[in-house]
Enzyme design. Structure first.
Site, PDB file in Angstrom:
ATOM      1  N   ASN A   9      13.141  23.516  50.777  1.00 49.33           N
ATOM      2  CA  ASN A   9      13.556  22.433  49.884  1.00 49.33           C
ATOM      3  C   ASN A   9      14.770  22.939  49.108  1.00 49.33           C
ATOM      4  OD1 ASN A   9      13.912  20.424  48.041  1.00 49.33           O
ATOM      5  ND2 ASN A   9      11.985  20.771  46.930  1.00 49.33           N
ATOM      6  N   TRP A  10      15.950  22.521  49.563  1.00 48.82           N
ATOM      7  CA  TRP A  10      17.172  23.015  48.914  1.00 48.82           C
ATOM      8  C   TRP A  10      17.390  22.395  47.531  1.00 48.82           C
ATOM      9  CZ3 TRP A  10      21.422  22.951  53.349  1.00 48.82           C
ATOM     10  CH2 TRP A  10      21.145  23.992  54.230  1.00 48.82           C
ATOM     11  N   LYS A  11      16.630  21.350  47.222  1.00 48.50           N
ATOM     12  CA  LYS A  11      16.829  20.630  45.944  1.00 48.50           C
ATOM     13  C   LYS A  11      18.301  20.221  45.847  1.00 48.50           C
ATOM     14  CE  LYS A  11      12.855  23.042  44.145  1.00 48.50           C
ATOM     15  NZ  LYS A  11      12.102  23.564  43.018  1.00 48.50           N
ATOM     16  N   HIS A  93       7.316  15.327  44.720  1.00 49.65           N
ATOM     17  CA  HIS A  93       7.637  16.651  44.186  1.00 49.65           C
ATOM     18  C   HIS A  93       7.518  16.610  42.661  1.00 49.65           C
ATOM     19  CE1 HIS A  93       9.782  20.258  43.047  1.00 49.65           C
ATOM     20  NE2 HIS A  93       9.515  20.696  44.263  1.00 49.65           N
ATOM     21  N   GLU A  95       9.291  17.735  40.392  1.00 46.60           N
ATOM     22  CA  GLU A  95      10.532  17.393  39.672  1.00 46.60           C
ATOM     23  C   GLU A  95      10.755  15.884  39.686  1.00 46.60           C
ATOM     24  OE1 GLU A  95      12.924  20.194  41.848  1.00 46.60           O
ATOM     25  OE2 GLU A  95      11.770  21.789  40.883  1.00 46.60           O
ATOM     26  N   GLU A 165       1.716  22.882  44.820  1.00 46.14           N
ATOM     27  CA  GLU A 165       2.769  23.571  44.066  1.00 46.14           C
ATOM     28  C   GLU A 165       2.409  23.572  42.579  1.00 46.14           C
ATOM     29  OE1 GLU A 165       6.720  23.569  46.403  1.00 46.14           O
ATOM     30  OE2 GLU A 165       6.709  21.781  45.164  1.00 46.14           O
ATOM     31  N   GLY A 171      10.050  28.006  40.430  1.00 51.70           N
ATOM     32  CA  GLY A 171      11.311  28.504  39.883  1.00 51.70           C
ATOM     33  C   GLY A 171      11.141  29.470  38.723  1.00 51.70           C
ATOM     34  N   SER A 206       7.732  29.857  43.837  1.00 51.14           N
ATOM     35  CA  SER A 206       8.237  31.238  43.846  1.00 51.14           C
ATOM     36  C   SER A 206       7.803  32.032  45.080  1.00 51.14           C
ATOM     37  CB  SER A 206       7.847  31.968  42.556  1.00 51.14           C
ATOM     38  OG  SER A 206       8.412  31.316  41.429  1.00 51.14           O
ATOM     39  N   GLY A 227      11.574  26.822  47.607  1.00 47.68           N
ATOM     40  CA  GLY A 227      12.758  26.353  46.879  1.00 47.68           C
ATOM     41  C   GLY A 227      13.839  27.418  46.893  1.00 47.68           C
ATOM     42  N   GLY A 228      13.937  28.171  45.802  1.00 43.03           N
ATOM     43  CA  GLY A 228      15.016  29.138  45.610  1.00 43.03           C
ATOM     44  C   GLY A 228      15.269  30.058  46.806  1.00 43.03           C
TER      45      GLY A 228
HETATM   46  P1  13P Z   1      10.733  27.760  44.074  1.00 39.69           P
HETATM   47  O1  13P Z   1      10.429  28.354  45.424  1.00 39.69           O
HETATM   48  O2  13P Z   1      12.171  27.882  43.679  1.00 39.69           O
HETATM   49  O3  13P Z   1       9.771  28.207  43.029  1.00 39.69           O
HETATM   50  O4  13P Z   1      10.509  26.165  44.239  1.00 39.69           O
HETATM   51  C1  13P Z   1       9.338  25.707  44.794  1.00 39.69           C
HETATM   52  C2  13P Z   1       9.496  24.266  45.054  1.00 39.69           C
HETATM   53  O5  13P Z   1       9.556  23.464  44.141  1.00 39.69           O
HETATM   54  C3  13P Z   1       9.607  23.834  46.458  1.00 39.69           C
HETATM   55  O6  13P Z   1       9.501  22.450  46.564  1.00 39.69           O
END
Ligand code: 13P
Length: 244
Positions: A9-11, A93, A95, A165, A171, A206, A227-228
């Site tokens: 998930n590149w966001k 998600h 967010e 999650e 993050g 994470s 994510g990251g």
């Molecule tokens: P991180 O891996 O950056 O913690 O993000 C997780 C996430 O929200 C994937 O959708």
């Protein structure tokens, strides 16, 4: 049995140049899990082309509208994602839930619309730190799952992916321990009824190459939503290699 799945998930990160370099550097030779990349919408064509050329990745959207078509400025429909050969779409998600006020009911509508169009929804569930400290993790996750179960036939879970999650782990560099995550995954699987044994349940929060192996070793953790660490081709590939 269940094939492991690792989803990037590149966001709202990256650029055209970044995406081109990412795939040039991404070495998935020997990876046996399914791999999906969910880029920002403008880069879907680029990812679709890589998926076609390399054949080792699937395309996914990060969000979609619950509506099929019409006057909904700024929204993207399921059929538009399908135009770029998307197979998956992330719905709910945290967010989207916290920053864009998406409720359990709205997320359930998106889930149903995705399946109706032929996409596989990756449903995100998880609790805040406050909810965890109050001992409400299972209650929160139950409500998030129930909003969907109310609208679908139980068998429809088979054509979906769930991602647990915990919001406090996203993050932040803090991960749930493999045992903490496993116990919630086991609980979620039980919530899905008889079909639960066939549903891929991913962990997110994470995840990196250093902790992926221990998470994936748990009986009910079938992969990760990353994510990251999915913004670094070497790191992401290492996570994919750990999913066996
Ligand atoms: P991180 O891996 O950056 O913690 O993000 C997780 C996430 O929200 C994937 O959708």
């Amino acid at each position: 049995m269940r094939t492991p799945l690792v989803a990037a998930n590149w966001k709202m990160n990256g650029s055209r140049e970044f995406a081109e370099h990412f795939f040039a550097d991404l070495d998935l030779e020997g990876v046996t899990s399914d791999v999906v990349v969910c880029p920002p919408f403008p880069y879907l064509p680029l990812v679709a082309q890589v998926a076609k050329d390399k054949g080792s990745i699937w395309v996914g959207g990060q969000n979609m509208s619950q509506e099929p078509v019409g006057a909904f400025t700024g929204e993207v429909s399921a059929s538009m994602l399908l135009d770029w050969n998307a197979r998956y779409v992330i719905v709910g998600h945290s967010e989207r839930r916290s920053l864009y006020a998406e409720t359990n009911e709205l997320v359930a509508k998106k889930f149903v619309a995705a399946q109706l169009a032929g996409l596989i929804p990756i449903l995100c569930v998880g609790e805040t730190l406050e909810e965890r400290e109050e001992g409400r993790t299972l209650e929160v996750v139950t409500a998030q799952i129930a909003a969907i179960s109310d609208l679908i036939d139980t068998n429809a879970w088979k054509d979906a992916v769930v991602a647990y999650e915990p919001i406090w782990a996203i993050g932040t560099g803090k991960t749930a321990t493999p045992e903490e995550a496993q116990s919630v995954h086991q609980f979620i699987r039980a919530q899905l009824g008889n079909i639960g044994a066939e549903v891929q349940i991913l962990y997110g929060g994470s995840v990196k190459s250093a902790n992926a192996g221990a998470l994936f070793a748990q009986a009910d953790i079938d992969g990760a939503l990353v994510g990251g660490a999915s913004l670094d081709a070497k790191e992401f590939a290492a996570i994919c290699h750990a999913a066996i």
